[in-house]
Design a protein around this motif. Structure first.
Motif, short mmCIF file in Angstrom:
data_model
loop_
_atom_site.label_atom_id
_atom_site.label_comp_id
_atom_site.label_asym_id
_atom_site.label_seq_id
_atom_site.Cartn_x
_atom_site.Cartn_y
_atom_site.Cartn_z
N GLN A 80 0.86 -1.21 -0.35
CA GLN A 80 0.13 -0.07 0.04
C GLN A 80 0.87 1.36 0.02
N ASN A 81 1.82 1.20 0.75
CA ASN A 81 2.81 2.40 0.90
C ASN A 81 3.63 2.46 -0.48
N THR A 82 3.89 1.53 -1.22
CA THR A 82 4.53 1.72 -2.48
C THR A 82 3.67 2.35 -3.39
N ASN A 83 2.20 1.65 -3.54
CA ASN A 83 1.20 2.32 -4.42
C ASN A 83 0.91 3.77 -4.08
N LEU A 84 0.95 4.21 -2.90
CA LEU A 84 0.61 5.51 -2.42
C LEU A 84 1.94 6.53 -2.95
N GLN A 85 2.92 5.91 -2.58
CA GLN A 85 4.36 6.77 -3.27
C GLN A 85 4.13 6.98 -4.77
N ASP A 86 3.75 5.66 -5.37
CA ASP A 86 3.48 5.95 -6.85
C ASP A 86 2.35 7.15 -7.21
N GLN A 87 1.41 6.80 -6.54
CA GLN A 87 0.21 7.91 -6.86
C GLN A 87 0.92 9.32 -6.73
N ILE A 88 1.66 9.45 -5.64
CA ILE A 88 2.29 10.87 -5.32
C ILE A 88 2.83 11.18 -6.52
N THR A 89 3.98 10.29 -6.69
CA THR A 89 4.99 10.87 -8.10
C THR A 89 4.21 11.19 -9.17
N THR A 90 2.92 10.40 -9.53
CA THR A 90 2.14 10.69 -10.75
C THR A 90 1.54 12.02 -10.65
N LEU A 91 0.94 12.40 -9.27
CA LEU A 91 0.28 13.57 -9.02
C LEU A 91 1.19 14.79 -9.20
N GLN A 92 2.41 14.48 -8.65
CA GLN A 92 3.68 15.46 -8.74
C GLN A 92 3.92 16.03 -10.31
#
Length: 145
Positions: A80-92
């Motif tokens: 879940q943490n990895t998925n959230l970090q990927d989402q943060i990168t995508t949003l950035q």
């Protein structure tokens, strides 16, 4: 009878003067200060209750089962943490792209403002020339640009 009336009148005068004197005497006295009430005993302090022991959340599990379950939960949380970090990168990245697009649009707006101002100047110059032609009746073959 006159003696009784005279005696009665004398007694009444005597009583009235004594009454006024005693009333005046009472009003001249200083009042006594109120008595200070005695303090009441304070309430007893509230005693803390002893907490009940926490029951084992998974009774009947052995140590190896607990370790396996906690390892699985840990892996899920890592995923879940990895998925959230990927989402943060995508949003950035998307934010950066949108900021660039906003800058481009602002530049386009500034260019369009400049073009509009130039067009307004040309229109005003043409109106001045038309006014000169109409009111001054000055027909010159050359048109000023």
């Amino acid at each position: 009878m006159k003696n009784y009336q005279l005696f009665g009148l004398f007694v009444m005068l005597f009583l009235i003067t004594n009454l006024e004197f005693s009333y005046a005497f009472e009003t001249e006295q200083e009042p006594e200060p109120p008595k200070i009430p005695e303090p009441s005993p304070g309430p007893d302090p509230i005693k803390k209750q002893e907490p009940e022991p926490v029951p084992d959340p998974f009774p009947g599990e052995s140590e190896s089962e607990k370790i396996q379950r906690l390892t699985e939960e840990n892996n899920k949380l890592k995923k879940q943490n990895t998925n959230l970090q990927d989402q943060i990168t995508t949003l950035q990245n998307e934010k950066s792209r949108l900021n660039e697009e906003i800058l481009e649009l602002n530049d386009m707006i500034d260019n369009l403002k400049e073009i509009t101002m130039e067009q307004i100047k040309v229109i005003l110059d043409l109106l001045n020339q038309l006014k000169n032609v109409i009111f001054d009746k000055n027909y010159s073959p050359a048109i000023e640009l």
